[in-house]
Design a protein around this motif. Structure first.
Motif, short mmCIF file in Angstrom:
data_model
loop_
_atom_site.label_atom_id
_atom_site.label_comp_id
_atom_site.label_asym_id
_atom_site.label_seq_id
_atom_site.Cartn_x
_atom_site.Cartn_y
_atom_site.Cartn_z
N ALA A 1 0.84 -1.20 0.00
CA ALA A 1 0.00 0.00 0.00
C ALA A 1 0.88 1.26 0.00
N LEU A 2 1.94 1.25 0.81
CA LEU A 2 2.82 2.42 0.86
C LEU A 2 3.50 2.64 -0.50
N ALA A 3 3.88 1.54 -1.14
CA ALA A 3 4.54 1.65 -2.45
C ALA A 3 3.57 2.25 -3.47
N VAL A 4 2.31 1.79 -3.44
CA VAL A 4 1.31 2.33 -4.38
C VAL A 4 1.16 3.84 -4.15
N LEU A 5 1.05 4.23 -2.87
CA LEU A 5 0.84 5.65 -2.57
C LEU A 5 2.04 6.49 -3.03
N ARG A 6 3.22 5.98 -2.74
CA ARG A 6 4.42 6.77 -3.08
C ARG A 6 4.65 6.83 -4.58
N GLU A 7 4.35 5.73 -5.27
CA GLU A 7 4.65 5.69 -6.70
C GLU A 7 3.52 6.26 -7.55
N ILE B 1 3.72 10.50 4.14
CA ILE B 1 3.00 9.22 3.98
C ILE B 1 3.75 8.20 4.83
N SER B 2 3.05 7.59 5.80
CA SER B 2 3.76 6.63 6.65
C SER B 2 2.84 5.48 7.03
N GLY B 3 3.44 4.45 7.59
CA GLY B 3 2.67 3.28 8.01
C GLY B 3 3.00 2.93 9.46
N ASP B 4 2.05 2.29 10.16
CA ASP B 4 2.27 1.87 11.55
C ASP B 4 1.62 0.50 11.71
#
Ligand code: ADP
Ligand code: ASP
Ligand code: MG
Length: 411
Positions: free
Chosen positions: A322-328, A339-342
């Protein structure tokens, strides 16, 4: 004579002796004149072992190949169970998902059942065989092996019961029914004689692993008579999943809260400082959905300075994706501040149809957590559920104090 589907979980088939025990129970039902379809999981721990093996070769295993590997656990137990039945003089035949033809979509590792070809099973049942079917697995339209997600053998059991129009689906496990919460976390938890389908659906969706959510969905859609029982005890009626109409007469006495569920499998994705304008939620969540990532809770704050914060939860396994999709794919359009994850979070939910007619459940829940100094990070509600996201390290404490506050323990 009835047609019964019996599903046995991993601990119930953990070794040859337990498999013999399964065969003995099946034999008893057969002797009563019933037709029996048995669904088995892999031996307990086996699926985890296979996933770990795959990860030793590829850190994020290719889903098609992972399915080829993790479906093998059930192939071992169907053979063993059929052998154990034969040793008791019972005609038995094993079936993989492909051999039955449990047709699924092609979402490897979380495939959905589309259709079940019941013809061969019916023939065998009529010829006096016990059919032993591998849980958790199916086949897509191109012949690829698929799996149904962790705990998916429950869904195989209920889906087969629906397809065969079975009289009952019995889920045999290592507890003797559905409890007010996981008895491993709260030893005072109480077994429920029955629970409504709606409540069971919420409990399962909020993380109660005793039944996989899709199995409960199937039971609801096809009105399968579903019961959870212990495979270690010969007595006891377990817990019956009822449809609300059947249990209406007891409404007055029913407790407001039926159970507490928890889930350590989610991670929180935080998108800070995005423009507060129409289309932002879609811009963020559209690509997440396109990547086939399931989203659970979603929160968007009211904007102050023309920007807003957006938080949502996904399965822990999919946080990286999900983080990769958001960043890319997303950051270029929305220009978020951060944008971060926990993944150190847990979700705790109280569930009960009594909530419909009682106010103050939410405030009682929040007060109980506040008294323990537990901070609530996210809240979501439905008509019969209140769920909170908290720090993972307070999860068990939260479940225990809520169980007490709502007076769910043994009377
Ligand atoms: P199986 O291998 O038989 O499918 P699972 O481990 O998937 O068994 O599910 C049974 C476990 O579910 C129990 O051992 C218990 O720890 C857990 N569980 C979680 N919530 C509940 C609940 N509300 N009632 C009963 N068991 C629960
Ligand atoms: N063996 C699979 C799992 O461990 C399916 C199941 O047990 O229901 O998730
Ligand atoms: Mg299970």
């Amino acid at each position: 004579m009835a047609l019964i589907v019996q599903k046995y979980g991993g601990t119930s088939v953990a070794n040859p002796e337990r498999i013999r025990n399964v065969a003995r129970r099946v034999a008893r039902y057969k002797a009563m004149g019933h037709q029996i379809v048995v669904v088995v999981s892999a031996m307990s721990g086996e699926t985890n072992k296979l996933i770990a093996l795959a990860k030793e070769v590829m850190a994020e295993p290719d889903p098609r190949e992972l399915d080829v590997m993790i479906s093998t656990g059930e192939q071992v137990t169907i053979g063993m169970t059929a052998l154990a039945l034969m040793e008791l003089g019972i005609k038995a035949k094993s079936y993989t998902g492909t051999q039955v033809k449990i047709l699924t979509d092609d979402s490897h590792t979380k495939a959905r059942i589309l259709d079940i070809d019941e013809y061969n099973l019916k023939q065998d049942l009529n010829d006096g065989y016990v059919c032993v079917v591998a849980g958790f697995q199916g086949v897509d339209e191109f012949g690829n092996i698929t799996t149904l997600g962790r705990g998916g053998s429950d869904t195989t059991g209920v889906a087969l019961a629906a397809a065969l129009k079975a009289d009952e689906c019995q889920i045999y496990t290592d507890v003797d029914g559905v409890y007010t919460t996981d008895p491993r976390v709260v030893p005072e938890a109480r077994r429920l004689d029955k629970i409504t389908f709606e409540e069971m659906l919420e409990l399962a969706s909020q993380g109660s692993k005793v039944l996989q959510i899709r199995s409960v969905e199937f039971a609801g859609k096809y009105k399968v008579k579903l019961r959870v029982l212990s495979s270690f005890e010969d007595e006891g009626d377990g817990t019956l999943i009822t449809f609300e109409e059947d249990s209406k007469e007891n409404d007055m006495e029913d407790p407001i809260i039926s159970g507490i569920a928890f889930n350590r499998d989610e991670a929180k994705i935080i998108v800070l400082g995005v423009p507060d304008k129409p289309g932002i939620a879609y811009q963020i969540l559209g690509p997440i959905a396109d990547a086939n990532i399931d989203v659970d809770m979603i929160i968007q704050n009211t904007g102050a300075d023309g920007t807003t914060d957006f938080t949502f939860t996904v399965h822990k396994n999919e946080m990286g994706k999900a983080l990769a999709v958001l960043r890319e794919k997303v950051q270029g359009h929305i220009n978020a501040r951060e944008i971060s994850g926990d993944d150190k979070i847990a979700k705790v939910s109280v569930v009960g149809i009594g909530m419909r007619s009682h106010v103050g459940i939410a405030s009682q829940m929040f007060r109980t957590l506040a008294e323990e100094g537990i901070n609530i990070q996210m809240i979501s509600t439905s008509e019969i559920k209140i769920a909170v996201v908290i720090d993972e390290k307070y999860m068990e404490l939260a479940v225990r104090v809520l169980h007490k506050a709502f007076e769910l323990e043994e009377a």
